[in-house]
Scaffold this active site. Structure first.
Site, PDB file in Angstrom:
ATOM      1  N   ARG A  29       0.836  -1.170  -0.165  1.00 26.20           N
ATOM      2  CA  ARG A  29       0.069   0.013   0.111  1.00 26.20           C
ATOM      3  C   ARG A  29       0.676   1.113  -0.126  1.00 26.20           C
ATOM      4  O   ARG A  29       0.618   2.033  -0.962  1.00 26.20           O
ATOM      5  CB  ARG A  29      -0.696   0.061   1.249  1.00 26.20           C
ATOM      6  N   ASN A  53      12.425 -14.909   2.384  1.00 24.91           N
ATOM      7  CA  ASN A  53      13.369 -15.732   2.923  1.00 24.91           C
ATOM      8  C   ASN A  53      13.020 -16.106   4.410  1.00 24.91           C
ATOM      9  O   ASN A  53      13.336 -17.576   4.449  1.00 24.91           O
ATOM     10  CB  ASN A  53      14.697 -14.815   3.056  1.00 24.91           C
ATOM     11  N   TYR A  57      12.565 -20.570   4.933  1.00 26.04           N
ATOM     12  CA  TYR A  57      13.147 -21.353   5.953  1.00 26.04           C
ATOM     13  C   TYR A  57      12.168 -21.906   7.157  1.00 26.04           C
ATOM     14  O   TYR A  57      12.395 -22.533   7.779  1.00 26.04           O
ATOM     15  CB  TYR A  57      14.182 -20.670   6.583  1.00 26.04           C
ATOM     16  N   ARG A 102      20.693  -7.076   7.785  1.00 32.32           N
ATOM     17  CA  ARG A 102      20.226  -8.484   7.789  1.00 32.32           C
ATOM     18  C   ARG A 102      21.245  -9.663   8.183  1.00 32.32           C
ATOM     19  O   ARG A 102      21.002 -10.778   8.585  1.00 32.32           O
ATOM     20  CB  ARG A 102      19.575  -8.681   6.501  1.00 32.32           C
TER      21      ARG A 102
HETATM   22  C1  JUQ Z   1      19.817 -24.283   3.727  1.00 32.11           C
HETATM   23  C2  JUQ Z   1      19.499 -25.278   4.431  1.00 32.11           C
HETATM   24  C3  JUQ Z   1      19.736 -25.766   5.588  1.00 32.11           C
HETATM   25  C4  JUQ Z   1      21.426 -22.668   6.847  1.00 32.11           C
HETATM   26  C5  JUQ Z   1      21.653 -22.984   8.335  1.00 32.11           C
HETATM   27  C6  JUQ Z   1      21.224 -24.344   8.838  1.00 32.11           C
HETATM   28  C7  JUQ Z   1      20.624 -25.129   7.690  1.00 32.11           C
HETATM   29  C8  JUQ Z   1      21.053 -20.466   6.178  1.00 32.11           C
HETATM   30  C9  JUQ Z   1      21.246 -19.554   4.836  1.00 32.11           C
HETATM   31  C10 JUQ Z   1      19.252 -18.170   5.248  1.00 32.11           C
HETATM   32  C11 JUQ Z   1      18.625 -17.101   4.692  1.00 32.11           C
HETATM   33  C12 JUQ Z   1      18.313 -15.020   3.593  1.00 32.11           C
HETATM   34  C13 JUQ Z   1      19.492 -13.823   2.932  1.00 32.11           C
HETATM   35  C14 JUQ Z   1      18.722 -20.154   8.658  1.00 32.11           C
HETATM   36  C15 JUQ Z   1      25.377 -21.971   5.042  1.00 32.11           C
HETATM   37  C16 JUQ Z   1      24.370 -23.367   4.964  1.00 32.11           C
HETATM   38  C17 JUQ Z   1      20.297 -24.850   6.486  1.00 32.11           C
HETATM   39  C18 JUQ Z   1      20.732 -23.657   5.941  1.00 32.11           C
HETATM   40  C19 JUQ Z   1      20.451 -23.302   4.649  1.00 32.11           C
HETATM   41  N1  JUQ Z   1      21.913 -21.277   6.315  1.00 32.11           N
HETATM   42  N2  JUQ Z   1      20.449 -18.702   4.562  1.00 32.11           N
HETATM   43  C20 JUQ Z   1      19.259 -16.310   3.561  1.00 32.11           C
HETATM   44  C21 JUQ Z   1      18.174 -16.298   2.464  1.00 32.11           C
HETATM   45  O1  JUQ Z   1      18.895 -12.665   3.686  1.00 32.11           O
HETATM   46  O2  JUQ Z   1      20.368 -14.067   2.308  1.00 32.11           O
HETATM   47  O3  JUQ Z   1      17.791 -16.863   5.411  1.00 32.11           O
HETATM   48  N3  JUQ Z   1      19.210 -19.005   6.552  1.00 32.11           N
HETATM   49  C22 JUQ Z   1      19.889 -19.797   6.792  1.00 32.11           C
HETATM   50  O4  JUQ Z   1      19.454 -20.679   7.890  1.00 32.11           O
HETATM   51  C23 JUQ Z   1      23.382 -21.367   6.536  1.00 32.11           C
HETATM   52  C24 JUQ Z   1      23.818 -21.848   4.974  1.00 32.11           C
END
Ligand code: JUQ
Length: 148
Positions: A29, A53, A57, A102
Site C-alpha cells: 500500500r 526468505n 526457511y 540482515r
Molecule cells: C539451507 C538448508 C539448511 C542454513 C543453516 C542451517 C541449515 C542459512 C542460509 C538463510 C537465509 C536469506 C538472506 C537459517 C550456509 C548453510 C540450513 C541452512 C541453509 N543457512 N541462509 C538467507 C536467504 O537474507 O540472504 O535466510 N538462512 C539460513 O539458515 C546457512 C547456510
C-alpha cells in the site's frame, strides 16, 4: 506428556510469520506495488525479500524444532526455537532498514538452525540405538554421571 512448550513456540512462530506477511501488505500500500508485481522501490523490495526468505526457511525450522524436541529434548529445542524466532525478527527489521542490517541476525539464525538439526540427528540416533541396537546411551550416560 504433551509437548506443550513445542506447541507454544509453534504458535509464536505462526504469529511471527503472520506479522511478516502483514508488513508486506502494508508495504504494498505504502509504495503502491500491486500484485502480481513483486518489485518496486528498494524499501519495498527489502521488506518483500525479508518475508520471502523467512517463509523459505520456515518449514526447515518447524521440522527441526519438532524432531529435536520429540527425539532429543523439549526444553533445549524450545529454547533454540525462541532464539531463532527472536533472530528472525531482528533479521526482518534489519533487512527492512538496510540490506547490510540482515547479516548479523542471519548468521545467528543459521547457527541456531544448525543446532536444531544437530540435536534432531543426535536424538534420532539415540532412539534408534536404544530400540534396534538395545544400547541405551542416555541411560548409560546418566548412570555413569551418578544421576540415578
Ligand atoms: C539451507 C538448508 C539448511 C542454513 C543453516 C542451517 C541449515 C542459512 C542460509 C538463510 C537465509 C536469506 C538472506 C537459517 C550456509 C548453510 C540450513 C541452512 C541453509 N543457512 N541462509 C538467507 C536467504 O537474507 O540472504 O535466510 N538462512 C539460513 O539458515 C546457512 C547456510
Amino acid at each position: 506428556m504433551e509437548p506443550v512448550f513445542l506447541g507454544a513456540v509453534t504458535i509464536l512462530a505462526l504469529l511471527e510469520q503472520a506479522y511478516f506477511s502483514l508488513q508486506v501488505i502494508y508495504a504494498r500500500r505504502k509504495y503502491s506495488v500491486s500484485p502480481p508485481s513483486t518489485t518496486g522501490p528498494a524499501e519495498f523490495n527489502r521488506v518483500y525479500r525479508a518475508q520471502a526468505n523467512c517463509s523459505e526457511y520456515f518449514p526447515l525450522f518447524i521440522t527441526a524444532l519438532w524432531t529435536s524436541g520429540i527425539f532429543f529434548s523439549e526444553g533445549v529445542s524450545s529454547l533454540c526455537g525462541l532464539l531463532y524466532l527472536y533472530g528472525r525478527l531482528q533479521y526482518f527489521w534489519g533487512y527492512a532498514s538496510a540490506a547490510q542490517g540482515r547479516l548479523a541476525p542471519l548468521y545467528f539464525c543459521a547457527n541456531v538452525l544448525w543446532a536444531l538439526i544437530g540435536c534432531s540427528a543426535l536424538g534420532v540416533f539415540l532412539s534408534f540405538s536404544k530400540i534396534y541396537l538395545d544400547v541405551d546411551v542416555r541411560q548409560t550416560a546418566s548412570a555413569a554421571l551418578g544421576l540415578h
